[in-house]
Design an enzyme around this catalytic site. Structure first.
Site, PDB file in Angstrom:
ATOM      1  CG  ASP A 133       8.717 -31.370 -30.198  1.00 19.62           C
ATOM      2  OD1 ASP A 133       8.239 -31.571 -31.326  1.00 19.62           O
ATOM      3  OD2 ASP A 133       8.634 -30.280 -29.587  1.00 19.62           O
ATOM      4  N   GLY A 171       9.456 -21.433 -33.801  1.00 21.89           N
ATOM      5  CA  GLY A 171       9.572 -19.974 -33.803  1.00 21.89           C
ATOM      6  C   GLY A 171       8.240 -19.246 -33.718  1.00 21.89           C
ATOM      7  CG  ASP A 185       6.789 -27.683 -34.195  1.00 27.42           C
ATOM      8  OD1 ASP A 185       7.249 -26.857 -33.389  1.00 27.42           O
ATOM      9  OD2 ASP A 185       6.951 -28.921 -34.085  1.00 27.42           O
ATOM     10  CG  MET A 200       8.924 -29.400 -39.243  1.00 24.85           C
ATOM     11  SD  MET A 200       8.367 -29.277 -37.528  1.00 24.85           S
ATOM     12  CE  MET A 200       9.730 -28.411 -36.750  1.00 24.85           C
ATOM     13  CG  HIS A 246       6.844 -33.287 -34.252  1.00 29.83           C
ATOM     14  ND1 HIS A 246       7.441 -32.039 -34.238  1.00 29.83           N
ATOM     15  CD2 HIS A 246       7.185 -33.846 -35.441  1.00 29.83           C
ATOM     16  CE1 HIS A 246       8.098 -31.856 -35.373  1.00 29.83           C
ATOM     17  NE2 HIS A 246       7.970 -32.947 -36.115  1.00 29.83           N
ATOM     18  N   GLY A 272       6.821 -23.450 -28.153  1.00 32.48           N
ATOM     19  CA  GLY A 272       7.583 -23.961 -27.025  1.00 32.48           C
ATOM     20  C   GLY A 272       8.110 -22.839 -26.169  1.00 32.48           C
ATOM     21  CG  PHE A 320      18.320 -27.891 -31.372  1.00 31.21           C
ATOM     22  CD1 PHE A 320      18.899 -28.400 -30.211  1.00 31.21           C
ATOM     23  CD2 PHE A 320      18.785 -28.314 -32.607  1.00 31.21           C
ATOM     24  CE1 PHE A 320      19.949 -29.319 -30.296  1.00 31.21           C
ATOM     25  CE2 PHE A 320      19.830 -29.241 -32.695  1.00 31.21           C
ATOM     26  CZ  PHE A 320      20.408 -29.735 -31.537  1.00 31.21           C
ATOM     27  CG  HIS A 358       3.982 -30.212 -30.314  1.00 29.14           C
ATOM     28  ND1 HIS A 358       3.406 -30.678 -31.481  1.00 29.14           N
ATOM     29  CD2 HIS A 358       5.320 -30.164 -30.556  1.00 29.14           C
ATOM     30  CE1 HIS A 358       4.355 -30.879 -32.386  1.00 29.14           C
ATOM     31  NE2 HIS A 358       5.528 -30.589 -31.844  1.00 29.14           N
ATOM     32  CG  MET A 407      11.092 -34.258 -35.200  1.00 31.08           C
ATOM     33  SD  MET A 407      11.448 -32.777 -34.261  1.00 31.08           S
ATOM     34  CE  MET A 407      10.466 -33.103 -32.813  1.00 31.08           C
ATOM     35  CG  MET A 427      13.744 -34.433 -30.934  1.00 32.70           C
ATOM     36  SD  MET A 427      14.691 -32.942 -30.615  1.00 32.70           S
ATOM     37  CE  MET A 427      13.402 -31.711 -30.748  1.00 32.70           C
ATOM     38  CB  SER A 452       6.620 -27.547 -27.926  1.00 35.43           C
ATOM     39  OG  SER A 452       7.724 -28.422 -27.789  1.00 35.43           O
TER      40      SER A 452
END
Ligand code: DX5
Ligand code: ZN
Length: 213
Positions: free
Chosen positions: A33, A177, A175, A137, A64, A197, A143, A31, A66, A35, A6
């Site tokens: 993201d 952690g 996705d 998720m 992705h 990430g 974040f 990936h 969001m 947002m 990510s």
């Protein structure tokens, strides 16, 4: 295992070097993201950044979304170079979901459907044959750098069973952690794509990607 680093976590003072390191790693996907500060309490990238990354990276662009208006933004990010656009179940009306996947396919691109940690995995079941990918998720979206929610493992296992029983080819992506340890847990549960990430960009990129494969 497909590894999808990510770029939310890359070091933006050193963007080109980091993307080149990513290109030279075993990662097959990037990936990306998106947002909007509304669906999630954070802002990230617009389509011009994706266009720029497409110029300097041949990796498959896994976008992705969001965002609260996924229908509008899916078109914008496909035009900017996305290969796959994943939208959130929570941002869609039920009757928009299947037509969304059909529209993306008619454009020759891939479609994904994602759920947040508190959304029951059952909501995905009617759509197993419609999407190329389901994104579970494993943190609340918004974040990078959060701790993995272990409940995601059982959700992946359930989805794996349904996908296999249905005889469809959809991929399962996780996705949030992800590191060597949580990635291994997801792999054993039947996951196909690991997004990571901070683990990738705060370590040696090549080695971190290898450890997730
Ligand atoms: C979170 C994003 C993730 C994030 C993952 O909302 O969807 O893709 O970048 O970051 P890590 O791997 O640091 O949890
Ligand atoms: Zn993501």
């Amino acid at each position: 295992m497909i590894v999808a680093p990510s770029v939310l976590s890359l070091d933006f003072t050193d963007t080109r070097t980091q993307i080149e390191e990513l290109n030279a790693s075993d990662a097959a996907w990037m990936h990306f993201d998106v947002m909007d500060g509304h669906f999630v309490p954070n802002l990230s990238f617009g389509p011009d950044i994706l266009k720029a990354f497409c110029k300097i990276s041949p990796l498959f662009k896994d976008v992705h979304l969001m965002v609260s208006d996924p229908l509008t933004y899916s078109t914008i990010f496909l035009e900017a170079g996305a290969d796959l656009v994943t939208v959130h179940y929570e941002a869609m009306e039920e009757d928009q979901i299947r037509p969304f996947a059909q529209r993306i396919h008619s454009l020759g691109k891939k479609a994904g459907l994602s759920i947040k940690p508190k959304t029951p995995v059952e909501v995905l079941k009617p759509y197993l044959a419609d999407f190329d990918l389901f994104l579970i998720m494993s943190v609340e979206p918004g974040f990078g750098g959060q701790k993995f929610h272990a409940e995601a493992v059982g959700r992946i296992r359930t989805l794996r069973k349904w996908i296999d029983e249905a005889g469809v080819a959809a991929l399962i992506e996780v996705d949030g952690g992800i590191n060597e340890e949580t990635g291994a847990m997801c792999r054993m549960a039947g996951c196909d794509v690991l997004v990571a990430g901070s683990y990738v960009f705060k370590n040696d990129i090549k080695k971190a990607v290898q450890s997730l494969e």
